[in-house]
Design a protein around this motif. Structure first.
Motif, mmCIF file in Angstrom:
data_model
loop_
_atom_site.group_PDB
_atom_site.id
_atom_site.type_symbol
_atom_site.label_atom_id
_atom_site.label_comp_id
_atom_site.label_asym_id
_atom_site.label_seq_id
_atom_site.Cartn_x
_atom_site.Cartn_y
_atom_site.Cartn_z
ATOM 1 N N ILE A 13 0.845 -1.204 0.000
ATOM 2 C CA ILE A 13 0.000 0.000 0.000
ATOM 3 C C ILE A 13 0.872 1.242 0.000
ATOM 4 C CG2 ILE A 13 -1.643 1.342 1.377
ATOM 5 C CD1 ILE A 13 -2.861 -1.401 2.237
ATOM 6 N N HIS A 14 1.912 1.255 0.827
ATOM 7 C CA HIS A 14 2.809 2.410 0.870
ATOM 8 C C HIS A 14 3.465 2.634 -0.490
ATOM 9 C CE1 HIS A 14 6.532 4.645 1.981
ATOM 10 N NE2 HIS A 14 5.614 5.369 2.605
ATOM 11 N N THR A 15 3.890 1.561 -1.130
ATOM 12 C CA THR A 15 4.488 1.661 -2.465
ATOM 13 C C THR A 15 3.469 2.193 -3.465
ATOM 14 O OG1 THR A 15 6.061 -0.097 -2.007
ATOM 15 C CG2 THR A 15 5.590 0.349 -4.325
ATOM 16 N N PHE A 16 2.240 1.693 -3.413
ATOM 17 C CA PHE A 16 1.193 2.174 -4.327
ATOM 18 C C PHE A 16 0.916 3.667 -4.117
ATOM 19 C CE2 PHE A 16 -0.789 -2.327 -4.370
ATOM 20 C CZ PHE A 16 0.006 -2.710 -5.434
ATOM 21 N N VAL A 17 0.891 4.106 -2.867
ATOM 22 C CA VAL A 17 0.669 5.530 -2.585
ATOM 23 C C VAL A 17 1.782 6.356 -3.228
ATOM 24 C CG1 VAL A 17 0.652 7.282 -0.747
ATOM 25 C CG2 VAL A 17 -0.682 5.173 -0.482
ATOM 26 N N ARG A 18 3.013 5.905 -3.102
ATOM 27 C CA ARG A 18 4.137 6.623 -3.701
ATOM 28 C C ARG A 18 4.034 6.630 -5.234
ATOM 29 N NH1 ARG A 18 6.656 9.983 -0.951
ATOM 30 N NH2 ARG A 18 8.345 9.770 -2.411
ATOM 31 N N GLU A 19 3.667 5.487 -5.815
ATOM 32 C CA GLU A 19 3.517 5.407 -7.272
ATOM 33 C C GLU A 19 2.391 6.310 -7.755
ATOM 34 O OE1 GLU A 19 3.151 1.293 -8.437
ATOM 35 O OE2 GLU A 19 5.083 0.763 -7.546
ATOM 36 N N LEU A 20 1.285 6.349 -7.014
ATOM 37 C CA LEU A 20 0.170 7.223 -7.372
ATOM 38 C C LEU A 20 0.599 8.684 -7.308
ATOM 39 C CD1 LEU A 20 -2.800 7.771 -8.070
ATOM 40 C CD2 LEU A 20 -3.308 7.557 -5.617
ATOM 41 N N ALA A 21 1.340 9.046 -6.281
ATOM 42 C CA ALA A 21 1.819 10.428 -6.163
ATOM 43 C C ALA A 21 2.720 10.801 -7.336
ATOM 44 C CB ALA A 21 2.558 10.610 -4.838
ATOM 45 N N GLU A 22 3.552 9.873 -7.765
ATOM 46 C CA GLU A 22 4.390 10.109 -8.951
ATOM 47 C C GLU A 22 3.510 10.331 -10.180
ATOM 48 O OE1 GLU A 22 7.720 10.293 -9.595
ATOM 49 O OE2 GLU A 22 8.338 10.045 -7.509
ATOM 50 N N TYR A 23 2.517 9.457 -10.362
ATOM 51 C CA TYR A 23 1.613 9.564 -11.511
ATOM 52 C C TYR A 23 0.885 10.913 -11.500
ATOM 53 C CZ TYR A 23 -2.394 8.706 -14.553
ATOM 54 O OH TYR A 23 -3.345 8.812 -15.533
ATOM 55 N N GLU A 24 0.499 11.365 -10.303
ATOM 56 C CA GLU A 24 -0.248 12.618 -10.192
ATOM 57 C C GLU A 24 0.673 13.834 -10.112
ATOM 58 O OE1 GLU A 24 -3.138 12.131 -7.052
ATOM 59 O OE2 GLU A 24 -4.420 10.931 -8.364
ATOM 60 N N LYS A 25 1.956 13.611 -10.376
ATOM 61 C CA LYS A 25 2.946 14.686 -10.446
ATOM 62 C C LYS A 25 3.102 15.446 -9.123
ATOM 63 C CE LYS A 25 2.011 15.354 -15.371
ATOM 64 N NZ LYS A 25 0.947 14.451 -15.665
ATOM 65 N N ALA A 26 2.980 14.717 -8.007
ATOM 66 C CA ALA A 26 3.103 15.351 -6.699
ATOM 67 C C ALA A 26 3.801 14.434 -5.691
ATOM 68 C CB ALA A 26 1.726 15.749 -6.194
ATOM 69 N N PRO A 27 4.956 13.859 -6.056
ATOM 70 C CA PRO A 27 5.593 12.925 -5.122
ATOM 71 C C PRO A 27 5.994 13.574 -3.800
ATOM 72 C CG PRO A 27 7.101 13.499 -6.891
ATOM 73 C CD PRO A 27 5.744 14.061 -7.260
ATOM 74 N N HIS A 28 6.276 14.869 -3.811
ATOM 75 C CA HIS A 28 6.662 15.586 -2.602
ATOM 76 C C HIS A 28 5.524 15.690 -1.586
ATOM 77 C CE1 HIS A 28 4.915 18.428 -5.413
ATOM 78 N NE2 HIS A 28 4.581 19.162 -4.369
ATOM 79 N N GLU A 29 4.295 15.483 -2.032
ATOM 80 C CA GLU A 29 3.149 15.587 -1.135
ATOM 81 C C GLU A 29 2.813 14.267 -0.441
ATOM 82 O OE1 GLU A 29 -0.252 17.731 -2.625
ATOM 83 O OE2 GLU A 29 1.031 18.853 -3.999
ATOM 84 N N ALA A 30 3.364 13.177 -0.901
ATOM 85 C CA ALA A 30 3.078 11.862 -0.309
ATOM 86 C C ALA A 30 4.032 11.636 0.849
ATOM 87 C CB ALA A 30 3.212 10.766 -1.362
ATOM 88 N N LYS A 31 3.606 12.022 2.041
ATOM 89 C CA LYS A 31 4.459 11.985 3.224
ATOM 90 C C LYS A 31 4.090 10.862 4.196
ATOM 91 C CE LYS A 31 5.183 16.940 2.881
ATOM 92 N NZ LYS A 31 5.005 18.247 3.498
ATOM 93 N N ALA A 32 3.007 10.158 3.956
ATOM 94 C CA ALA A 32 2.568 9.112 4.880
ATOM 95 C C ALA A 32 3.626 8.028 5.001
ATOM 96 C CB ALA A 32 1.250 8.501 4.411
ATOM 97 N N THR A 33 3.836 7.581 6.216
ATOM 98 C CA THR A 33 4.793 6.502 6.474
ATOM 99 C C THR A 33 4.042 5.178 6.570
ATOM 100 O OG1 THR A 33 4.593 6.628 8.877
ATOM 101 C CG2 THR A 33 6.227 8.101 7.818
#
Length: 159
Positions: A13-33
């Protein structure tokens, strides 16, 4: 193909959240651990729920839906707010996204919830077309507002 997430799914799930943030052009906003996701999904008072889409052959996770309950004062019942829906690019077109949404719709019907809602970025034409093909309609008479960071702290610290 679709199953409820378990604590063992937190790394995926954490990996998917990071991948989604990359796709949505906002990886810097995905801070959840991973620890925060574990607490939110499986802690003493879960605040959210997740379902995992798996590959039919390998059983490996290929996508997820993370959601929580909302409430409509107009309808007088809960609904589901879909926070994240993500399927890896290599698994898209295999029915996983539709299966995840179908499962959430099934939960709504089974529990008497009257709404399944989510947001989509205006530029995400493939997702918009996918959602509209399922019968979803944009709520374009509403504008989403958000307070975060400094503005949230400023407002929250005023008495």
């Amino acid at each position: 193909m679709i199953r409820a997430a378990t604590p063992a799914d937190i790394p995926a799930i954490h990996t998917f959240v990071r991948e989604l943030a990359e796709y949505e052009k906002a990886p810097h906003e995905a801070k959840a651990t991973p620890d925060q996701l574990h607490e939110a999904l499986f802690g003493e008072r879960p605040a959210a729920y997740a379902h995992i889409a798996t590959d039919d052959t390998t059983g490996e996770p290929v996508g997820f839906a993370l959601w929580f309950l909302n409430f409509s004062t107009w309808r007088g019942v809960h609904g589901i707010y879909l926070e994240d829906l993500y399927v890896r690019p290599t698994a898209r077109g295999g029915g996983h996204g539709k299966a995840l949404l179908t499962e959430l719709a099934r939960i709504c019907v089974e529990r008497g919830y009257e709404r399944l809602e989510w947001s989509v970025l205006n530029w995400n034409a493939p997702s918009i077309a996918f959602y509209e093909a399922l019968g979803a309609r944009p709520q374009d008479e509403w504008t989403v507002y958000r307070l975060t960071d400094g503005a949230l702290r400023t407002l929250g610290s005023t008495a």
